[in-house]
Design an enzyme around this catalytic site. Structure first.
Site, PDB file in Angstrom:
ATOM      1  N   GLY A   1       0.877  -1.169   0.000  1.00  0.00           N
ATOM      2  CA  GLY A   1       0.000   0.000   0.000  1.00  0.00           C
ATOM      3  C   GLY A   1       0.908   1.211   0.000  1.00  0.00           C
ATOM      4  O   GLY A   1       1.765   1.356   0.892  1.00  0.00           O
ATOM      5  N   PHE A   2       0.779   2.056  -1.035  1.00  0.00           N
ATOM      6  CA  PHE A   2       1.723   3.175  -1.148  1.00  0.00           C
ATOM      7  C   PHE A   2       0.981   4.499  -1.283  1.00  0.00           C
ATOM      8  O   PHE A   2       1.365   5.379  -2.024  1.00  0.00           O
ATOM      9  CB  PHE A   2       2.675   2.919  -2.333  1.00  0.00           C
ATOM     10  N   GLY A   3      -0.117   4.622  -0.518  1.00  0.00           N
ATOM     11  CA  GLY A   3      -0.848   5.894  -0.482  1.00  0.00           C
ATOM     12  C   GLY A   3      -0.234   6.800   0.579  1.00  0.00           C
ATOM     13  O   GLY A   3       0.985   6.814   0.771  1.00  0.00           O
ATOM     14  N   GLY A   4      -1.107   7.526   1.282  1.00  0.00           N
ATOM     15  CA  GLY A   4      -0.625   8.483   2.276  1.00  0.00           C
ATOM     16  C   GLY A   4       0.309   7.848   3.295  1.00  0.00           C
ATOM     17  O   GLY A   4       1.435   8.313   3.500  1.00  0.00           O
ATOM     18  N   LEU A   5      -0.153   6.774   3.933  1.00  0.00           N
ATOM     19  CA  LEU A   5       0.670   6.158   4.977  1.00  0.00           C
ATOM     20  C   LEU A   5       1.882   5.444   4.404  1.00  0.00           C
ATOM     21  O   LEU A   5       2.971   5.519   4.968  1.00  0.00           O
ATOM     22  CB  LEU A   5      -0.153   5.142   5.779  1.00  0.00           C
TER      23      LEU A   5
ATOM     24  N   TYR B   1       5.350   6.908  -8.191  1.00  0.00           N
ATOM     25  CA  TYR B   1       3.952   6.693  -7.815  1.00  0.00           C
ATOM     26  C   TYR B   1       3.114   7.930  -8.120  1.00  0.00           C
ATOM     27  O   TYR B   1       2.031   7.847  -8.696  1.00  0.00           O
ATOM     28  CB  TYR B   1       3.866   6.337  -6.327  1.00  0.00           C
TER      29      TYR B   1
ATOM     30  N   LYS C   1      -8.270  -0.634  12.050  1.00  0.00           N
ATOM     31  CA  LYS C   1      -8.924   0.144  13.090  1.00  0.00           C
ATOM     32  C   LYS C   1     -10.180  -0.495  13.674  1.00  0.00           C
ATOM     33  O   LYS C   1     -10.435  -0.381  14.855  1.00  0.00           O
ATOM     34  CB  LYS C   1      -9.286   1.518  12.513  1.00  0.00           C
TER      35      LYS C   1
ATOM     36  N   ALA D   1      -8.108   6.277   1.616  1.00  0.00           N
ATOM     37  CA  ALA D   1      -8.716   5.156   2.335  1.00  0.00           C
ATOM     38  C   ALA D   1      -9.051   5.554   3.768  1.00  0.00           C
ATOM     39  O   ALA D   1     -10.119   5.204   4.292  1.00  0.00           O
ATOM     40  CB  ALA D   1      -7.790   3.943   2.321  1.00  0.00           C
ATOM     41  N   THR D   2      -8.138   6.283   4.404  1.00  0.00           N
ATOM     42  CA  THR D   2      -8.382   6.731   5.780  1.00  0.00           C
ATOM     43  C   THR D   2      -9.683   7.532   5.836  1.00  0.00           C
ATOM     44  O   THR D   2     -10.530   7.300   6.708  1.00  0.00           O
ATOM     45  CB  THR D   2      -7.202   7.607   6.265  1.00  0.00           C
TER      46      THR D   2
ATOM     47  N   GLU E   1     -12.741   5.352   5.189  1.00  0.00           N
ATOM     48  CA  GLU E   1     -13.039   4.508   6.357  1.00  0.00           C
ATOM     49  C   GLU E   1     -13.605   5.346   7.504  1.00  0.00           C
ATOM     50  O   GLU E   1     -14.421   4.853   8.285  1.00  0.00           O
ATOM     51  CB  GLU E   1     -11.791   3.733   6.790  1.00  0.00           C
TER      52      GLU E   1
ATOM     53  N   HIS F   1     -17.873   5.520   9.466  1.00  0.00           N
ATOM     54  CA  HIS F   1     -18.319   5.578  10.867  1.00  0.00           C
ATOM     55  C   HIS F   1     -19.403   6.630  11.083  1.00  0.00           C
ATOM     56  O   HIS F   1     -19.994   6.697  12.162  1.00  0.00           O
ATOM     57  CB  HIS F   1     -17.141   5.930  11.784  1.00  0.00           C
TER      58      HIS F   1
HETATM   59  P1  NAD Z   1      -4.537   5.397   0.648  1.00  0.00           P
HETATM   60  O1  NAD Z   1      -5.879   5.351   0.051  1.00  0.00           O
HETATM   61  O2  NAD Z   1      -3.813   6.716   0.652  1.00  0.00           O
HETATM   62  O3  NAD Z   1      -3.565   4.341  -0.085  1.00  0.00           O
HETATM   63  C1  NAD Z   1      -3.893   3.015  -0.251  1.00  0.00           C
HETATM   64  C2  NAD Z   1      -2.793   2.329  -1.065  1.00  0.00           C
HETATM   65  O4  NAD Z   1      -3.089   0.924  -1.145  1.00  0.00           O
HETATM   66  C3  NAD Z   1      -2.661   2.828  -2.504  1.00  0.00           C
HETATM   67  O5  NAD Z   1      -1.297   2.926  -2.836  1.00  0.00           O
HETATM   68  C4  NAD Z   1      -3.309   1.716  -3.339  1.00  0.00           C
HETATM   69  O6  NAD Z   1      -2.761   1.611  -4.646  1.00  0.00           O
HETATM   70  C5  NAD Z   1      -2.951   0.499  -2.502  1.00  0.00           C
HETATM   71  N1  NAD Z   1      -3.839  -0.643  -2.744  1.00  0.00           N
HETATM   72  C6  NAD Z   1      -5.186  -0.671  -2.713  1.00  0.00           C
HETATM   73  N2  NAD Z   1      -5.640  -1.904  -3.015  1.00  0.00           N
HETATM   74  C7  NAD Z   1      -4.535  -2.677  -3.252  1.00  0.00           C
HETATM   75  C8  NAD Z   1      -4.357  -4.027  -3.631  1.00  0.00           C
HETATM   76  N3  NAD Z   1      -5.378  -4.859  -3.821  1.00  0.00           N
HETATM   77  N4  NAD Z   1      -3.089  -4.478  -3.805  1.00  0.00           N
HETATM   78  C9  NAD Z   1      -2.024  -3.646  -3.620  1.00  0.00           C
HETATM   79  N5  NAD Z   1      -2.150  -2.361  -3.250  1.00  0.00           N
HETATM   80  C10 NAD Z   1      -3.398  -1.876  -3.074  1.00  0.00           C
HETATM   81  O7  NAD Z   1      -4.619   4.790   2.126  1.00  0.00           O
HETATM   82  P2  NAD Z   1      -4.177   5.478   3.500  1.00  0.00           P
HETATM   83  O8  NAD Z   1      -5.039   6.681   3.737  1.00  0.00           O
HETATM   84  O9  NAD Z   1      -2.700   5.602   3.536  1.00  0.00           O
HETATM   85  O10 NAD Z   1      -4.662   4.400   4.601  1.00  0.00           O
HETATM   86  C11 NAD Z   1      -4.171   3.077   4.677  1.00  0.00           C
HETATM   87  C12 NAD Z   1      -4.804   2.358   5.873  1.00  0.00           C
HETATM   88  O11 NAD Z   1      -4.269   2.861   7.107  1.00  0.00           O
HETATM   89  C13 NAD Z   1      -6.320   2.532   5.995  1.00  0.00           C
HETATM   90  O12 NAD Z   1      -6.906   1.266   6.193  1.00  0.00           O
HETATM   91  C14 NAD Z   1      -6.490   3.394   7.211  1.00  0.00           C
HETATM   92  O13 NAD Z   1      -7.698   3.173   7.904  1.00  0.00           O
HETATM   93  C15 NAD Z   1      -5.303   2.987   8.049  1.00  0.00           C
HETATM   94  N6  NAD Z   1      -4.989   3.999   9.067  1.00  0.00           N
HETATM   95  C16 NAD Z   1      -4.850   3.607  10.361  1.00  0.00           C
HETATM   96  C17 NAD Z   1      -4.588   4.534  11.366  1.00  0.00           C
HETATM   97  C18 NAD Z   1      -4.410   4.100  12.792  1.00  0.00           C
HETATM   98  O14 NAD Z   1      -4.134   4.936  13.647  1.00  0.00           O
HETATM   99  N7  NAD Z   1      -4.559   2.835  13.140  1.00  0.00           N
HETATM  100  C19 NAD Z   1      -4.457   5.877  11.028  1.00  0.00           C
HETATM  101  C20 NAD Z   1      -4.560   6.265   9.698  1.00  0.00           C
HETATM  102  C21 NAD Z   1      -4.838   5.309   8.727  1.00  0.00           C
END
Ligand code: NAD
Length: 325
Positions: free
Chosen positions: A9-13, A54, A118, A184-185, A188, A192
């Protein structure tokens, strides 16, 4: 020894995690995957080049020399030469992360996996997989972001002063300049809101998300969320799940936090005194710093268990994160 690390996963996190790793000596990023491809280099990926590929071309698969475009990126990014992966994937649908864990189990790979999922129901699925993870030789650290994660661990520590824990209240403030950086964050979080669900939020188009955020002035206010901090603390015998509440405010148009993220634990000491411990995160620390720092701290801790042949599932409430230098 430098641990070889992957980020799925190479989005924000995921991108923040890559940048963070580039400052570490004890961990090296060797593989990263997004939905359209992955990049692997046993000698280390350059975080800035990976992020540029990316952002400018749409996938890590375009990265010169190390990139490969594929619709099966997770399976292809599972490598024998990787000690552990941070799963920075969206959990959409709510069963997705468990399906990724099953993919790792089926692959025969052994090592450490860390997620930052989460929802209570998502962590419950991971807990149910514990015997299979154990049999496969995988040490799986679940709920290891900020909340659940850093704040749940803080609650487990705070509980030590008390004979009985009455309540744990987690309140988070998140500020991001643009919802697009953490799609995605935000989806998600919308799931809620009252009247929404994971399925509805997943099905929303970008224009629908933008229209909703337009109506709320970019703010998402959440109360009584289904957050796994509750079962993680219950599992440790700290308190019943109904004594744990999680809520917060996300500002999708301003990087400044709308409120200070904090955890308040109230209990009764053995002498009969009622008191509250409070753990407040510094306002300058971003969501990315608090999630990714914690996730890699747990990856290092997980590696120490793995080396001692301790496999299966653990959560942030039962293990101290290690510190990655
Ligand atoms: P994002 O939407 O910015 O990025 C998602 C990444 O996943 C993208 O690079 C996408 O290409 C990749 N992806 C999606 N489906 C895929 C697949 N089938 N195979 C390979 N790659 C795939 O996501 P984000 O905002 O960085 O969030 C990621 C997760 O972190 C979320 O589930 C979010 O709830 C969680 N999160 C948790 C906390 C915490 O405190 N626990 C805080 C923030 C975010």
């Amino acid at each position: 020894m430098t641990l070889k690390v992957g980020i799925l996963g190479f989005g924000g996190l995921g991108q923040a995690a890559a940048k963070l790793l580039s400052t570490k000596q004890e961990m090296q990023l060797v593989v990263a995957a997004d939905k359209e491809g992955f990049a692997y280099d046993a000698n280390g990926l350059n975080a800035l080049e990976a992020i540029a590929a990316y952002q400018e071309q749409g996938s890590l698969g375009y990265l010169k020399n190390s990139g490969q475009l594929t619709q099966n990126s997770i399976a292809e990014a599972i490598s024998k030469d990787v000690d552990g992966y941070f799963l920075a994937l969206p959990n959409l649908p709510n069963t997705f992360m468990a399906s990724v864990a099953k993919q790792f189990i089926a692959s025969g790979w052994q090592g450490v996996l860390v997620d930052a999922i989460k929802r209570t129901s998502a962590v419950e699925q991971m807990i149910a997989l514990s015997p299979e993870l154990e049999a496969a030789g995988i040490t799986y650290m679940s709920g290891c972001g900020a909340t659940p994660g850093l704040l749940t661990a803080a609650a487990a520590i705070a509980a030590q002063s008390f004979a009985e824990v009455h309540k744990v209240e987690i309140t988070f403030g998140v500020g991001i300049a643009n919802w697009n950086a953490y799609r995605a964050t935000i989806r998600e979080d919308i799931a809620h809101m009252s009247g929404y669900s994971v399925d509805i939020a997943q099905a929303m188009s970008d224009a629908e998300v933008e229209a909703l955020l337009e109506k709320t002035n970019g703010l998402i206010s959440l109360e009584n969320m289904e957050h796994a901090d509750d079962i993680m603390l219950e599992r440790m015998g700290i308190c019943d799940r109904d004594r744990v509440t999680v809520g917060g405010v996300v500002d999708t148009r301003n990087p400044k936090k709308p409120l200070s993220t904090n955890m308040k634990l109230t209990g009764r000491t053995f002498e009969g005194k009622i008191s509250t411990h409070t753990f407040t995160l510094g306002d300058e620390t971003s969501m990315a710093a608090n999630v990714c720092g914690t996730a890699f701290g747990y990856l290092k801790a997980g590696k120490q268990f793995h080396q001692r042949r301790i496999y299966g599932l653990m959560t942030a409430a039962e293990v101290m994160p290690a510190f990655v230098r």
